[in-house]
Design a protein around this motif. Sequence first.
Motif, PDB file in Angstrom:
ATOM      1  N   PRO A 136       0.853  -1.186   0.000  1.00 12.53           N
ATOM      2  CA  PRO A 136       0.000   0.000   0.000  1.00 12.53           C
ATOM      3  C   PRO A 136       0.892   1.241   0.000  1.00 12.53           C
ATOM      4  O   PRO A 136       1.657   1.469   0.929  1.00 12.53           O
ATOM      5  N   ARG A 137       0.826   2.020  -1.068  1.00  6.46           N
ATOM      6  CA  ARG A 137       1.768   3.124  -1.279  1.00  6.46           C
ATOM      7  C   ARG A 137       1.067   4.458  -1.038  1.00  6.46           C
ATOM      8  O   ARG A 137       0.168   4.853  -1.774  1.00  6.46           O
ATOM      9  N   PRO A 164       3.615   1.151   6.039  1.00  4.83           N
ATOM     10  CA  PRO A 164       2.432   0.296   5.864  1.00  4.83           C
ATOM     11  C   PRO A 164       2.746  -0.976   5.090  1.00  4.83           C
ATOM     12  O   PRO A 164       3.502  -0.957   4.120  1.00  4.83           O
ATOM     13  N   ARG A 165       2.152  -2.087   5.526  1.00  3.63           N
ATOM     14  CA  ARG A 165       2.352  -3.375   4.869  1.00  3.63           C
ATOM     15  C   ARG A 165       1.106  -4.214   5.100  1.00  3.63           C
ATOM     16  O   ARG A 165       0.341  -3.972   6.040  1.00  3.63           O
ATOM     17  N   SER A 206       4.458  -9.337   8.225  1.00  2.00           N
ATOM     18  CA  SER A 206       4.078  -9.059   6.847  1.00  2.00           C
ATOM     19  C   SER A 206       3.651 -10.356   6.149  1.00  2.00           C
ATOM     20  O   SER A 206       4.354 -11.367   6.204  1.00  2.00           O
ATOM     21  N   TYR A 207       2.493 -10.313   5.488  1.00  2.00           N
ATOM     22  CA  TYR A 207       1.986 -11.507   4.806  1.00  2.00           C
ATOM     23  C   TYR A 207       2.965 -12.000   3.755  1.00  2.00           C
ATOM     24  O   TYR A 207       3.251 -13.193   3.654  1.00  2.00           O
ATOM     25  N   PHE A 208       3.508 -11.082   2.966  1.00  2.00           N
ATOM     26  CA  PHE A 208       4.353 -11.482   1.844  1.00  2.00           C
ATOM     27  C   PHE A 208       5.777 -11.822   2.271  1.00  2.00           C
ATOM     28  O   PHE A 208       6.583 -12.248   1.452  1.00  2.00           O
ATOM     29  N   ARG A 209       6.083 -11.632   3.555  1.00  2.00           N
ATOM     30  CA  ARG A 209       7.370 -12.111   4.044  1.00  2.00           C
ATOM     31  C   ARG A 209       7.362 -13.635   4.183  1.00  2.00           C
ATOM     32  O   ARG A 209       8.393 -14.290   4.089  1.00  2.00           O
TER      33      ARG A 209
END
Length: 245
Positions: free
Chosen positions: A105-106, A141-142, A152-155
């Motif tokens: 989220p940017r 934000p992550r 973090s989910y994508f970690r």
Amino acid sequence: MIIAAVGVVFATWFNARGLEAIDKVGGEPAIKIGHVALEYSKRDIALREPVTDARERAILLGTGAADSQRNAVLTRHQRALLDHADITVVLIGNRTSLRIVDIEPRVLTREPVSDGALAFLSTAGEVDTIELAADLDAPAPRFTTVKDRDVSYFRKKQIDLKWDEPVTLSLSVTGKKWYYEFDFLVTVLAEGRIEKIEVKAPDKGPFRLTGFAGSYRSYYDGTANGDWQPISQDEACTRRKLEGC
């Protein structure tokens, strides 16, 4: 004879490389954005500036105004959902195989919360299950799962897709301290290369989210037919406990 020879060469090349080779020639991104949905009609919203133009007020308040006209007015006044937004994004694989390694989220804009107008549009009902969540108030934000907000989910996980394979993401984004404009940046690994794909709001602009203000310069209540009705601050205070009440 030259055309026939070219055809033989192409067939040999295609059989060896397959759809992956055609995709490289086309230069298309590794994933396609199949669908983006953001529900405004059942959530309270805020505007950054009051609607004072007579024509715009007529569109906002008048019976029979087209949804496209009303949406145009609200977009000009930077309509933002309050506190949190539930966003559905469908991504479609555009390679024989690829991996989504991150979705970020940017934050594009961070400003004081919107206080131009508060509109009560919410209705009672169940909230959809949210798979991933992000807090824009955080320093970085992550996306995390709802059950584990610290990791973090994508970690831990990635999403693998094949050609024309879709994945539906239910993304919950919160932000209570500021007014935010944001989008999503998807990082994809395909054919040994990293690609970055931007996901914008349905109107091709940024997503918008704002925290509550202590008071607003105008207040509205949504009607059953989609029109808006001006209400007083006292009436607004009976709907929601505001700092200015």
